[in-house]
Write a protein that holds these residues in place. Sequence first.
Motif, PDB file in Angstrom:
ATOM      1  N   UNK A 113     -10.832 -15.231   3.955  1.00 21.21           N
ATOM      2  CA  UNK A 113     -11.913 -15.501   4.528  1.00 21.21           C
ATOM      3  C   UNK A 113     -12.835 -14.118   5.003  1.00 21.21           C
ATOM      4  N   UNK A 114     -12.437 -13.074   3.908  1.00 25.67           N
ATOM      5  CA  UNK A 114     -12.992 -11.712   4.225  1.00 25.67           C
ATOM      6  C   UNK A 114     -14.045 -11.604   3.183  1.00 25.67           C
ATOM      7  N   UNK A 115     -15.116 -11.276   3.626  1.00 25.49           N
ATOM      8  CA  UNK A 115     -16.359 -11.295   2.386  1.00 25.49           C
ATOM      9  C   UNK A 115     -16.187  -9.945   1.842  1.00 25.49           C
ATOM     10  N   UNK A 116     -15.516  -8.850   2.178  1.00 23.44           N
ATOM     11  CA  UNK A 116     -15.230  -7.867   1.664  1.00 23.44           C
ATOM     12  C   UNK A 116     -13.769  -7.697   0.935  1.00 23.44           C
ATOM     13  N   UNK A 117     -13.173  -8.911   0.372  1.00 25.19           N
ATOM     14  CA  UNK A 117     -11.880  -8.965  -0.117  1.00 25.19           C
ATOM     15  C   UNK A 117     -11.915  -7.871  -1.184  1.00 25.19           C
ATOM     16  N   UNK A 118     -12.949  -8.185  -2.382  1.00 34.31           N
ATOM     17  CA  UNK A 118     -12.785  -7.347  -3.663  1.00 34.31           C
ATOM     18  C   UNK A 118     -13.268  -6.048  -3.406  1.00 34.31           C
ATOM     19  N   UNK A 119     -13.973  -5.524  -2.289  1.00 30.77           N
ATOM     20  CA  UNK A 119     -14.274  -4.226  -1.958  1.00 30.77           C
ATOM     21  C   UNK A 119     -13.104  -3.349  -1.114  1.00 30.77           C
ATOM     22  N   UNK A 120     -12.416  -4.107  -0.390  1.00 26.80           N
ATOM     23  CA  UNK A 120     -11.457  -3.750   0.202  1.00 26.80           C
ATOM     24  C   UNK A 120     -10.229  -2.821  -0.458  1.00 26.80           C
ATOM     25  N   UNK A 121      -9.981  -1.498   0.158  1.00 22.96           N
ATOM     26  CA  UNK A 121      -8.926  -0.762  -0.580  1.00 22.96           C
ATOM     27  C   UNK A 121      -7.549  -1.616  -0.411  1.00 22.96           C
ATOM     28  N   UNK A 122      -7.499  -2.142   0.799  1.00 27.46           N
ATOM     29  CA  UNK A 122      -6.159  -2.967   1.118  1.00 27.46           C
ATOM     30  C   UNK A 122      -5.837  -3.845  -0.137  1.00 27.46           C
ATOM     31  N   UNK A 123      -6.902  -4.602  -0.685  1.00 30.15           N
ATOM     32  CA  UNK A 123      -6.539  -5.468  -1.860  1.00 30.15           C
ATOM     33  C   UNK A 123      -5.882  -4.857  -2.779  1.00 30.15           C
ATOM     34  N   UNK A 124      -6.570  -3.740  -3.369  1.00 27.56           N
ATOM     35  CA  UNK A 124      -6.057  -2.848  -4.425  1.00 27.56           C
ATOM     36  C   UNK A 124      -4.690  -2.432  -4.185  1.00 27.56           C
ATOM     37  N   UNK A 125      -4.589  -1.915  -3.027  1.00 29.74           N
ATOM     38  CA  UNK A 125      -3.437  -1.217  -2.625  1.00 29.74           C
ATOM     39  C   UNK A 125      -2.202  -2.209  -2.851  1.00 29.74           C
ATOM     40  N   UNK A 126      -2.222  -3.301  -2.460  1.00 26.31           N
ATOM     41  CA  UNK A 126      -1.421  -4.353  -2.444  1.00 26.31           C
ATOM     42  C   UNK A 126      -1.005  -4.504  -3.851  1.00 26.31           C
ATOM     43  N   UNK A 127      -1.853  -4.782  -4.756  1.00 25.05           N
ATOM     44  CA  UNK A 127      -1.638  -4.824  -6.378  1.00 25.05           C
ATOM     45  C   UNK A 127      -0.953  -3.829  -6.856  1.00 25.05           C
ATOM     46  N   UNK A 128      -1.623  -2.474  -6.688  1.00 26.51           N
ATOM     47  CA  UNK A 128      -0.903  -1.423  -7.423  1.00 26.51           C
ATOM     48  C   UNK A 128       0.482  -1.020  -6.792  1.00 26.51           C
ATOM     49  N   UNK A 129       0.469  -1.065  -5.566  1.00 25.29           N
ATOM     50  CA  UNK A 129       1.672  -0.384  -5.026  1.00 25.29           C
ATOM     51  C   UNK A 129       3.031  -1.456  -5.095  1.00 25.29           C
ATOM     52  N   UNK A 130       2.837  -2.555  -5.102  1.00 25.05           N
ATOM     53  CA  UNK A 130       3.667  -3.470  -5.161  1.00 25.05           C
ATOM     54  C   UNK A 130       4.365  -3.623  -6.624  1.00 25.05           C
ATOM     55  N   UNK A 131       3.151  -3.738  -7.610  1.00 23.13           N
ATOM     56  CA  UNK A 131       3.670  -3.911  -8.964  1.00 23.13           C
ATOM     57  C   UNK A 131       4.318  -2.451  -9.653  1.00 23.13           C
ATOM     58  N   UNK A 132       4.161  -1.451  -8.871  1.00 23.71           N
ATOM     59  CA  UNK A 132       4.538  -0.112  -9.122  1.00 23.71           C
ATOM     60  C   UNK A 132       5.989   0.199  -8.607  1.00 23.71           C
ATOM     61  N   UNK A 133       6.372  -0.730  -7.549  1.00 24.39           N
ATOM     62  CA  UNK A 133       7.395  -0.464  -6.589  1.00 24.39           C
ATOM     63  C   UNK A 133       7.316   1.036  -5.980  1.00 24.39           C
ATOM     64  N   UNK A 134       6.117   1.469  -5.655  1.00 31.39           N
ATOM     65  CA  UNK A 134       5.804   2.552  -4.868  1.00 31.39           C
ATOM     66  C   UNK A 134       6.414   2.382  -3.550  1.00 31.39           C
ATOM     67  N   UNK A 135       5.719   1.385  -2.712  1.00 33.77           N
ATOM     68  CA  UNK A 135       6.067   1.217  -1.376  1.00 33.77           C
ATOM     69  C   UNK A 135       5.480  -0.192  -1.086  1.00 33.77           C
ATOM     70  N   UNK A 136       6.439  -1.311  -0.699  1.00 36.48           N
ATOM     71  CA  UNK A 136       6.043  -2.481  -0.553  1.00 36.48           C
ATOM     72  C   UNK A 136       4.768  -2.645   0.593  1.00 36.48           C
ATOM     73  N   UNK A 137       3.723  -3.423   0.048  1.00 34.58           N
ATOM     74  CA  UNK A 137       2.764  -3.718   0.974  1.00 34.58           C
ATOM     75  C   UNK A 137       2.722  -5.364   1.354  1.00 34.58           C
ATOM     76  N   UNK A 138       2.106  -5.644   2.386  1.00 31.54           N
ATOM     77  CA  UNK A 138       2.415  -7.142   2.754  1.00 31.54           C
ATOM     78  C   UNK A 138       1.288  -7.930   3.208  1.00 31.54           C
ATOM     79  N   UNK A 139       0.181  -7.167   3.150  1.00 31.49           N
ATOM     80  CA  UNK A 139      -1.144  -7.870   3.631  1.00 31.49           C
ATOM     81  C   UNK A 139      -2.301  -7.942   2.852  1.00 31.49           C
ATOM     82  N   UNK A 140      -3.095  -9.018   2.934  1.00 32.04           N
ATOM     83  CA  UNK A 140      -4.388  -8.959   1.994  1.00 32.04           C
ATOM     84  C   UNK A 140      -5.477  -9.284   3.285  1.00 32.04           C
ATOM     85  N   UNK A 141      -6.693  -8.633   2.874  1.00 33.88           N
ATOM     86  CA  UNK A 141      -7.663  -8.957   3.941  1.00 33.88           C
ATOM     87  C   UNK A 141      -8.053 -10.266   3.995  1.00 33.88           C
ATOM     88  N   UNK A 142      -8.040 -10.858   5.262  1.00 32.29           N
ATOM     89  CA  UNK A 142      -8.637 -12.130   5.370  1.00 32.29           C
ATOM     90  C   UNK A 142      -7.558 -13.403   4.897  1.00 32.29           C
TER      91      UNK A 142
END
Length: 363
Positions: A113-142
């Motif tokens: 529901x977030x209009x900033x979904x693709x611009x949010x750093x949280x979106x890309x942090x979820x993608x990158x940090x989870x697929x690299x097993x750096x540190x688990x991320x749990x939330x996506x904007x909206x």
Amino acid sequence: MLTNFRTLADGAAQRDNNFNLMRLFAAWLVIYGHSYAVIASAGQDLVTQLVQIRFSGSIAVDMFFLISGFLITASFERHRLRDYLAARALRIFPALIVCVSLSVLVMGALLTTSPEYWQSSQTWKYLVRNITLDKAQFFLPGVFENLPNKAINGSIWSLPVEFRLYLLLAVLGVARLLRGWRYNTLAVVGLIAGFSLVDVAALPPWKSANLWCLAFFATGVFAWVNRARIRLAWPLLVVIIGFAAAMRGTAYGYIAYFVALSYATFFVAYVPKLPRIRHHDISYGLYLYGWPSQQLVLHFAPSSSPLAVTFWATLLAGTLAALSWRYVERPALGLKRKLGRKLPPVPPEATPRPLPDAIRDPA
């Protein structure tokens, strides 16, 4: 006499075992336990009510790490270091990358529901940090913001822990600390110190969870190192489970639970004649897709009960897991098998029988 019963080494030498079935059950048990968590239910699942020490999802994770420590040590012994690391990466990363990518690029994109979904750093942090097993991320904007639990996938917290334990095992192996008295001393001292000196209840939940994972993984390694000395006996199983039941609710309940689950896991893996799952291991995919499937069920049916969430999420996650196995995991395992068996097996002490090819790597 216990000497009349076969050892864990005898079980490991046979072609058939129940590990795949047990991992599948454990992955489903995570879904069952999480169904109460995702709807913020005030009640407890039946397994938690029975055991009273750990909730059902935690018990399943304990089993995963125990089995993993046992089978991963077997894998390390029959591979060169580089091939061991490549095999571990091929088992854990392909399915994880697909699951996380689908969560971000498909599910998140459609439900946000977030209009900033693709611009949010949280979106890309979820993608990158989870697929690299750096540190688990749990939330996506909206995404899932109106649900009781907003996490996209609460199950993936264990994967960075597991992969780091793979690396730790490699370090111990290279340092020749996975043999006999060396590892036994290290493991026994560590476990005794952990149970006697660490107040688990006073720790943050994530630290407590990590310590449980380490303890069970280390115990799995201990079981492999000492497999020639561990007897798989019905009388011993009854005594251990009876002791755990008697200690439930006492100060020693955690220790009794730890011993009972560890012994019962290996006993069930090799002794009972259960249905065999030889060629289609969807447990990892079921674990990966279980939580997102539960959240989707709640998103479209907010008033669902825990059992309804369990039922529908099992169907959805099971379908996705089957597709993951067919199109992602099995092809990756094909690459892993090409690595071959590079080193001669290391037989257990006092047991001349060599390690069979039938011992499979864990999910």
